[in-house]
Design an enzyme around this catalytic site. Structure first.
Site, PDB file in Angstrom:
ATOM      1  N   GLU A  57       0.826  -1.218   0.000  1.00  6.08           N
ATOM      2  CA  GLU A  57       0.000   0.000   0.000  1.00  6.08           C
ATOM      3  C   GLU A  57       0.858   1.264   0.000  1.00  6.08           C
ATOM      4  O   GLU A  57       0.504   2.277  -0.594  1.00  6.08           O
ATOM      5  CB  GLU A  57      -0.952  -0.027   1.205  1.00  6.08           C
ATOM      6  N   GLU A 115      -3.761  -9.570   3.809  1.00  4.61           N
ATOM      7  CA  GLU A 115      -4.528  -9.257   5.026  1.00  4.61           C
ATOM      8  C   GLU A 115      -5.622 -10.272   5.342  1.00  4.61           C
ATOM      9  O   GLU A 115      -5.896 -10.550   6.506  1.00  4.61           O
ATOM     10  CB  GLU A 115      -5.155  -7.855   4.916  1.00  4.61           C
TER      11      GLU A 115
END
Ligand code: HXC
Length: 255
Positions: free
Chosen positions: A115, A135
């Protein structure tokens, strides 16, 4: 501010920033976010700096994600706050920054690490790099802008696949789907970043700044706000507990 987790050095018009928690594969904790925010604020007001190059210490990882040990016991409110804190101080700041940030991805770029690279204006990967949003294996979702920026970059279909499977892809695969701009050898990684930075440095800083602003104008923040809320809602659940416990115990989760 006492700087512990990053190194930075200016050479000419380029500021080099290295995330330096090598033992934890440069995983980003709150303090690292504060330090990066601090250096970004300093660079913003310094006209001698025209481009930032960001990389990770060592030859194994760019950033292996948010620091799982830090958030392992967070409740829903703390999880939401962690995501909001990161968005505001670092990830949105880079995405809308007044100077280009080039991510030199020198190894694993996972979760919050990917990210971070996605928030940068340009990404270059070394051929050993591995990228992914794992995640879901921890019982959470990407919480530092990945659900939005990955989708913007590679399209909904590939973003869905990457986020829902949690699987890593190679640098070559990342190049093929447009996640990174170039793949080079590890030795050439910084050279390639510098080559691009030097081209940008020749250009009008105002026009460069306005270009970033104009390109970003398409993207609103509704999705980012939704991501923060949904990320937080994963905390305090049994699945979250199983996901992070499995990581800490170095075993596969059983959902
Ligand atoms: C904390 C981490 C870490 C992380 C690695 N480490 N990644 N610590 N947070 N994200 C630590 C390990 O616990 C270990 O510490 C040391 O770094 C070396 O890692 P190993 O796992 O032993 O290395 P290896 O076997 O080579 O595996 C490398 C790896 C693996 C595949 C990258 O470490 C891994 O899967 N890491 C987690 C990746 C991940 O799930 N990232 C997403 C995090 S969530 P010890 O003390 O054991 O030596 C996220 C959310 C973002 O990013 C949004 C937040 C709002």
């Amino acid at each position: 501010m006492q700087i512990e987790n990053i190194q930075f050095e200016q050479e000419g018009a380029i500021m080099y920033i290295t995330i330096n928690r090598e033992k934890q594969l440069n995983a980003i904790n709150k303090k690292t976010i504060l330090e990066l925010n601090h250096i970004l604020c300093l660079c913003e007001s310094d006209d001698t700096i025209r481009v930032l190059i960001m990389t990770g210490a060592g030859d194994k990882a760019f950033v292996a994600g948010a620091d799982i040990k830090e958030f392992a016991n967070f409740n829903r409110r703390e999880g939401t706050e962690l995501s909001r804190f990161g968005h505001e101080l670092l990830f949105d700041k880079i995405a809308t920054y007044t100077k280009p940030v080039i991510a030199a991805i020198n190894g694993y770029a996972l979760g919050g690490g990917l990210e971070l690279a996605l928030a940068a204006q340009i990404r270059i990967a070394s051929d050993n790099a591995k990228m992914g949003q794992p995640e879901v294996t921890l019982g959470v979702i990407p919480g530092y802008g990945g659900t939005q920026r990955l989708t913007q970059l590679v399209g909904k279909g590939k973003a869905m696949e990457l986020i829902l499977t949690g699987e890593m892809i190679s640098a070559q695969e990342a190049l093929k789907i447009g996640m990174v701009n170039y793949v080079v050898s590890q030795e050439d990684l910084l050279l390639k970043a510098i080559e691009i930075a030097n081209k940008i440095v020749q250009n009008s800083p105002r026009a460069v700044r306005k270009s970033i602003q104009a390109i970003n104008a398409t993207y609103g923040n509704i999705g980012l706000l939704k991501e923060i809320e949904l990320f937080g809602s994963c905390f305090g659940t049994e699945e979250f507990q199983e996901g992070v416990t499995a990581f800490l115990e170095k075993r596969k989760p059983n959902f």
